[in-house]
Design a protein around this motif. Structure first.
Motif, PDB file in Angstrom:
ATOM      1  N   ALA A 351       0.830  -1.253  -0.054  1.00  0.00           N
ATOM      2  CA  ALA A 351      -0.117   0.010  -0.065  1.00  0.00           C
ATOM      3  C   ALA A 351       0.814   1.528   0.107  1.00  0.00           C
ATOM      4  O   ALA A 351       0.435   2.198  -0.701  1.00  0.00           O
ATOM      5  N   LEU A 355       0.885   4.265  -2.785  1.00  0.00           N
ATOM      6  CA  LEU A 355       0.696   5.578  -2.311  1.00  0.00           C
ATOM      7  C   LEU A 355       1.920   6.512  -3.042  1.00  0.00           C
ATOM      8  O   LEU A 355       1.407   7.542  -3.484  1.00  0.00           O
ATOM      9  N   HIS A 388      -6.429   5.861   0.944  1.00  0.00           N
ATOM     10  CA  HIS A 388      -5.317   5.098   1.564  1.00  0.00           C
ATOM     11  C   HIS A 388      -5.200   5.409   3.144  1.00  0.00           C
ATOM     12  O   HIS A 388      -5.188   4.359   3.886  1.00  0.00           O
TER      13      HIS A 388
END
Length: 436
Positions: A351, A355, A388
């Motif tokens: 993740a 990002l 996110h």
């Protein structure tokens, strides 16, 4: 946090004893950046960027003070005063280019510093205050850079001030008065230039003060490290000097090489050519863009193109732009995983890199024209940015199974050595603990 094994300051010279007993400044420096400050022994070069940020700020303050001696904060002659600095002041071109590109280098260093904190979980307890003060520094940097971009009073300076301050007018009831108050009138002119120059000169010193608080807050729990494991004892640390002063010195050398290359060989690469045209309120540039370090937030600002719930799209954009930064304040409480480092968090690691890619795409969209397909891509990437922090990270906390953490920093260091072929075992750990 106190480190009982840290070296204690003991002045030998009679003069230094006298000074230390009346003004313990040498003791303060020794405990802050000397052998009296133990740091984790496994810090990598990503920990250089805090020092490099301070170095970049020092460059900005020194060059800015000298430039202020020759700059005229008057809308009639501001542009010509900058040209005079470039052409008539001895080494003025170097001062101006160093200050202009120093801002870019400052933001590059700080962005890497922020993403290092995100990757290694440096915002987690007990370092929440360190992170919060860092976000305050980032906000002050953005305000200072925006005001500095207005000072050359070129086309992009004028219209950037017109557009960015104009977004405050989207706020209901108070927006129009705030907009007028910021500019000192109804459009960027002499009053706005004087206000921005005064604040641009003042804010770097405010940043320096907050940096002192930032460092002070850091010295209470001590530095984080790539494993995220707390320091267990003297075997896990080394004195800041000479180990990390030497490492920071190497990082500073690389920084100055890149800074010199940018300043001497490509000084206008990160600027906009329209800013070498005098400001003209009657001629709007074809494409108004801020400086590159604002592009991701500018893309978020432009992502809203329709009114929602009777709220104008312009107001949604302003809320989202400030919300993108405000989210960082709440990150220590949004990410509740007890594991700090992404090296031991496989789902979070994926993740994180998504990002990073998302922010880079936002930056590209921010510099692109407000047309398709850039608008649609900007909307998706802006939505993912918020997702996110508000959705993905909390869900990861629920389902992620972290990798086993090392028992100590020393164990992690020695395990890294075994991956290169060195023996690893209880005897090795015991001997290493005794050696350090």
């Amino acid at each position: 946090m106190s480190f009982p094994w840290a070296a204690q300051y003991e002045p030998k010279n009679p003069l230094m004893k006298w000074v230390d007993s009346r003004l313990p400044l040498p003791r303060l420096v020794y405990n802050a950046v000397g052998a009296g400050y133990p740091v984790p022994r496994n810090l990598n070069y990503f920990w250089n960027f805090g020092v490099l940020a301070g170095l970049a700020l020092a460059i900005q303050i020194v060059t800015g003070i000298v430039l202020a001696m020759h700059y005229a904060a008057n809308a009639d002659i501001a542009f010509n005063s900058v040209e005079s600095i470039m052409r008539d002041v001895n080494q003025g071109w170097l001062l101006r280019y160093a200050h202009m590109n120093g801002a870019s280098m400052f933001f590059i260093v700080v962005y890497i510093h922020i993403f290092r904190g995100l990757y290694y979980g440096s915002y987690k307890a007990p370092r929440e205050m360190v992170w919060l003060l860092g976000v305050v520094i980032f906000l002050l940097m953005m305000a200072t850079a925006f005001m500095g971009y207005v000072l050359p009073w070129g086309q992009m300076s004028f219209w950037g001030a017109q557009v960015i301050t104009g977004f405050f007018s989207a706020l209901p009831l108070v927006g129009a008065p705030i907009h007028t108050w910021l500019l000192g009138g109804f459009a960027p002119d002499n009053a706005a230039l004087n206000r921005f120059f005064s604040l641009h000169y003042l804010l770097p010193f405010v940043i320096a003060g907050v940096i002192i608080l930032h460092i002070w807050a850091l010295h209470i729990p001590g530095s984080n490290n790539p494993t995220g494991v707390d320091v267990k004892g003297p075997q896990d640390t080394v004195p800041f000097h000479p180990y990390y002063t030497a490492k920071d010195g190497f990082g500073a050398g690389v920084f100055f090489l890149l800074f010199a290359a940018l300043t001497f060989f490509a000084p206008n690469m990160l600027g906009h050519p329209d800013n070498y045209i005098p400001a003209n309120p009657l001629s709007t540039p074809a494409h108004i863009v801020p400086e590159w370090y604002f592009w991701p937030f500018y893309a978020i600002l432009r992502a809203f193109t329709v009114n929602w719930f009777w709220v104008p799209a312009k107001l949604w954009g302003v809320i989202a732009m400030f919300g993108a930064i405000a989210l960082l304040f709440f990150l220590p409480w949004l990410d509740k995983s007890p594991v700090r480092s992404a090296n031991y968090r496989p789902m979070y690691k994926v993740a994180f890199w998504i990002l990073v890619a998302d922010v880079l795409v936002l930056g590209y969209i921010g510099k692109s024209p407000a047309e398709e397909p850039y608008v649609r891509i900007g909307q998706f990437t802006a939505a993912y940015y918020f997702a996110h922090f508000l959705i993905i990270v909390p869900i990861i906390n629920l389902f992620e199974v972290p990798k086993p953490l090392p028992n100590s920093i020393t164990e992690a260091v020695l395990k890294g050595e075994t991956e290169e072929g060195a023996p690893y075992g209880a005897e090795t750990l015991a001997s290493a603990s005794g050696a350090h």
